[in-house]
Design an enzyme around this catalytic site. Structure first.
Site, PDB file in Angstrom:
ATOM      1  N   HIS A 264       0.850  -1.187   0.000  1.00  0.00           N
ATOM      2  CA  HIS A 264       0.000   0.000   0.000  1.00  0.00           C
ATOM      3  C   HIS A 264       0.881   1.230   0.000  1.00  0.00           C
ATOM      4  O   HIS A 264       1.936   1.233   0.648  1.00  0.00           O
ATOM      5  CB  HIS A 264      -0.905   0.010   1.243  1.00  0.00           C
ATOM      6  CG  HIS A 264      -2.071   0.904   1.085  1.00  0.00           C
ATOM      7  ND1 HIS A 264      -1.998   2.252   1.326  1.00  0.00           N
ATOM      8  CD2 HIS A 264      -3.335   0.661   0.657  1.00  0.00           C
ATOM      9  CE1 HIS A 264      -3.177   2.795   1.074  1.00  0.00           C
ATOM     10  NE2 HIS A 264      -4.000   1.855   0.664  1.00  0.00           N
ATOM     11  N   ASP A 318      -7.700  -5.758   0.363  1.00  0.00           N
ATOM     12  CA  ASP A 318      -8.146  -6.681  -0.683  1.00  0.00           C
ATOM     13  C   ASP A 318      -7.646  -8.106  -0.494  1.00  0.00           C
ATOM     14  O   ASP A 318      -8.080  -9.013  -1.197  1.00  0.00           O
ATOM     15  CB  ASP A 318      -7.684  -6.171  -2.049  1.00  0.00           C
ATOM     16  CG  ASP A 318      -8.386  -4.885  -2.415  1.00  0.00           C
ATOM     17  OD1 ASP A 318      -9.602  -4.818  -2.212  1.00  0.00           O
ATOM     18  OD2 ASP A 318      -7.712  -3.938  -2.866  1.00  0.00           O
TER      19      ASP A 318
HETATM   20  N1  COA Z   1       4.225  -7.676  -3.797  1.00  0.00           N
HETATM   21  C1  COA Z   1       5.562  -7.630  -3.746  1.00  0.00           C
HETATM   22  N2  COA Z   1       6.277  -6.500  -3.639  1.00  0.00           N
HETATM   23  C2  COA Z   1       5.594  -5.362  -3.582  1.00  0.00           C
HETATM   24  C3  COA Z   1       4.183  -5.322  -3.639  1.00  0.00           C
HETATM   25  C4  COA Z   1       3.503  -6.544  -3.745  1.00  0.00           C
HETATM   26  N3  COA Z   1       2.169  -6.579  -3.817  1.00  0.00           N
HETATM   27  N4  COA Z   1       3.782  -4.053  -3.562  1.00  0.00           N
HETATM   28  C5  COA Z   1       4.883  -3.314  -3.479  1.00  0.00           C
HETATM   29  N5  COA Z   1       5.985  -4.099  -3.500  1.00  0.00           N
HETATM   30  C6  COA Z   1       7.382  -3.653  -3.463  1.00  0.00           C
HETATM   31  C7  COA Z   1       7.766  -3.124  -4.848  1.00  0.00           C
HETATM   32  O1  COA Z   1       8.301  -4.145  -5.664  1.00  0.00           O
HETATM   33  C8  COA Z   1       8.774  -2.071  -4.485  1.00  0.00           C
HETATM   34  O2  COA Z   1       9.999  -2.700  -4.191  1.00  0.00           O
HETATM   35  P1  COA Z   1      11.415  -2.007  -4.533  1.00  0.00           P
HETATM   36  O3  COA Z   1      11.478  -0.813  -3.620  1.00  0.00           O
HETATM   37  O4  COA Z   1      12.412  -3.063  -4.229  1.00  0.00           O
HETATM   38  O5  COA Z   1      11.342  -1.611  -5.977  1.00  0.00           O
HETATM   39  C9  COA Z   1       8.235  -1.480  -3.180  1.00  0.00           C
HETATM   40  O6  COA Z   1       7.457  -2.533  -2.577  1.00  0.00           O
HETATM   41  C10 COA Z   1       7.350  -0.263  -3.401  1.00  0.00           C
HETATM   42  O7  COA Z   1       6.337  -0.633  -4.323  1.00  0.00           O
HETATM   43  P2  COA Z   1       5.599   0.343  -5.323  1.00  0.00           P
HETATM   44  O8  COA Z   1       4.942  -0.460  -6.400  1.00  0.00           O
HETATM   45  O9  COA Z   1       6.537   1.415  -5.750  1.00  0.00           O
HETATM   46  O10 COA Z   1       4.507   0.971  -4.381  1.00  0.00           O
HETATM   47  P3  COA Z   1       3.319   1.926  -4.812  1.00  0.00           P
HETATM   48  O11 COA Z   1       3.042   2.739  -3.600  1.00  0.00           O
HETATM   49  O12 COA Z   1       3.614   2.634  -6.090  1.00  0.00           O
HETATM   50  O13 COA Z   1       2.131   0.923  -5.116  1.00  0.00           O
HETATM   51  C11 COA Z   1       0.401  -0.615  -4.779  1.00  0.00           C
HETATM   52  C12 COA Z   1       1.190   0.553  -4.191  1.00  0.00           C
HETATM   53  C13 COA Z   1      -0.802  -0.893  -3.908  1.00  0.00           C
HETATM   54  C14 COA Z   1      -0.098  -0.250  -6.182  1.00  0.00           C
HETATM   55  C15 COA Z   1       1.352  -1.846  -4.853  1.00  0.00           C
HETATM   56  O14 COA Z   1       1.721  -2.214  -3.560  1.00  0.00           O
HETATM   57  C16 COA Z   1       0.706  -3.006  -5.590  1.00  0.00           C
HETATM   58  O15 COA Z   1       0.775  -3.071  -6.813  1.00  0.00           O
HETATM   59  N6  COA Z   1       0.070  -3.969  -4.824  1.00  0.00           N
HETATM   60  C17 COA Z   1      -0.603  -5.076  -5.446  1.00  0.00           C
HETATM   61  C18 COA Z   1      -1.980  -4.642  -5.896  1.00  0.00           C
HETATM   62  C19 COA Z   1      -2.934  -4.400  -4.745  1.00  0.00           C
HETATM   63  O16 COA Z   1      -3.041  -5.217  -3.844  1.00  0.00           O
HETATM   64  N7  COA Z   1      -3.655  -3.264  -4.790  1.00  0.00           N
HETATM   65  C20 COA Z   1      -4.662  -2.923  -3.809  1.00  0.00           C
HETATM   66  C21 COA Z   1      -4.287  -1.703  -3.024  1.00  0.00           C
HETATM   67  S1  COA Z   1      -5.452  -1.381  -1.716  1.00  0.00           S
END
Ligand code: COA
Length: 382
Positions: A264, A318
């Protein structure tokens, strides 16, 4: 030293609005609506009361709540031509698309060229809150080949939604799960769909256009759509025993592999809503049985904590919600529409807040293209 504003992809840490509606402390797993923790509301309140709280800023008096509840019950019925419109939509389409189109179409039945009249805005707020469950339930029934049911005025918001979807009343435990689920999804500060609602609202677009835009934003797998993806992932894993081999395989193929339902932007610990949903799950499973997908999810949470925990990546709302909805017999692609039904209160609260002292959103960009390019006539181009 340059005065150029910094570009932050995803607008991370950029302040987009001042808001008094909800508060998150992502390090301490706190989410409060108008100062009241979401866990307390999920346990003690109702979706109707929580909606009033979000919209008006304080808990309602007994009289206010009774009137609000009554006003909502009066506005649940869909216009017969709106039902016709839903019937003409392809049954194979996604219910989020039907919901987005449905709420947008409501603007045709209740046209308004101005959002300057507070009484008209309140009426639209009530109508949208009351009608969203009816739209979701109607399309779910159409897809199954069932007749659309009229709402029941003797049932509350959650029970009526369940009745309109399945044709029978929920048990008290199931009603409570749905009601609490609407509550935990009702509001969450400046997330993508709420921001979308505020941006659309800032143009003084009508409220149906505002909520339709927000529904579209919520539909993506990185936002509300993640609950469907999370469940599909548990099904693909198949069993708790297969979690570790499955995740090892995914990480070997892609070290940046993202587990659905984890992570998140704001929470760096487990999302407090995930705990509420998990508690609710246990109630549902007392009536049914503990599904295999839940056991898989528990094991995935445990294994993932060791890998992603140091990055602050833990279950979000979720992660468990899909497993609960599945146990209630709700079709997978209705999960996100249920999220939308709950989130409607937050979107509408933000729309109303945005309109006070509104200024249209108009951010800047860093231009990376060419300037002063020549126009080459078509006949001179290859
Ligand atoms: N699984 C594994 N690693 C994850 C992850 C996940 N679901 N979500 C984030 N990370 C890791 C990323 O790979 C990144 O690692 P790094 O620093 O080594 O590159 C770090 O955590 C930051 O992730 P990032 O994608 O930049 O975070 P964000 O704030 O842009 O995105 C979400 C937030 C929610 C979009 C992201 O966590 C995600 O895609 N989650 C899965 C989808 C989901 O469950 N969405 C519902 C949200 S309520």
């Amino acid at each position: 030293m340059t005065n150029e504003p910094e570009y932050r992809p995803g607008l991370e840490d950029v302040i987009a609005a001042k808001s008094a509606i909800s508060f998150i402390d992502g390090k301490r797993a706190r989410l409060e609506y108008r100062g009241i923790p979401v866990e307390v509301l999920a346990k003690e309140s109702s979706y109707e009361e929580t909606s009033w709280l979000l919209l008006k800023g304080t808990l309602p008096t007994q009289r206010q709540l009774a009137d609000f509840d009554h006003d909502l019950r009066q506005r649940r019925k869909l216009h017969y031509r709106l039902k016709d419109l839903l019937r003409t939509m392809p049954a194979t389409g996604h219910p989020m698309d039907a919901l987005q189109a449905g709420v947008s179409a409501m603007g045709l039945f209740h046209p308004s060229r101005s959002v300057k009249d507070p009484a008209a805005n309140w009426d639209a707020t009530l109508r949208i809150l009351a009608s969203l469950p009816s739209l979701v339930a109607a399309f779910a029934r159409i897809r199954r080949g069932d007749e659309i049911l009229d709402p029941r005025e003797d049932l509350d918001h959650a029970a009526n939604f369940y009745y309109m979807t399945f044709g029978h009343e929920p048990t008290p435990a199931v009603r409570k799960v749905l009601d609490a689920s609407f509550i935990v999804h009702a509001e969450h500060t400046m997330n993508a769909s709420t921001f979308t609602a505020r941006v659309t609202g800032s143009t003084l677009a009508n409220p149906y256009a505002v909520i339709s835009a927000a529904v579209g934003s919520l539909s993506g797998p990185l936002h509300g759509g993640a609950n469907e993806e999370a469940l599909a992932q548990f099904e693909a894993i198949g069993s708790a025993a297969n979690v570790k081999p499955w995740l090892d395989g995914k990480l070997a193929a892609d070290p940046k592999f993202k587990v659905m339902g984890l992570g998140h932007r704001v929470y760096k610990v487990k999302d407090p809503r995930a705990n509420v949903v998990q508690e609710l799950a246990e109630h549902v499973f007392a009536e049914t049985s503990r599904p295999k997908n839940y056991e898989t999810a528990l094991e995935l949470e445990r294994v993932a904590a060791g890998i992603y925990g140091p990055k602050g990546v833990y279950p979000n709302v979720d992660f468990y919600s899909g497993v609960v909805y599945q146990a209630l017999g709700i079709p997978t692609d209705v999960f996100t529409p249920i999220f939308a039904v709950g989130r409607a209160a937050g979107w509408l609260a933000h729309w109303n807040e945005q309109l006070v002292g509104n200024r249209i959103f108009r951010p800047e960009q860093i231009f990376t293209g060419t300037v002063d390019a020549d126009y080459v006539p078509l006949e001179k181009r290859p």
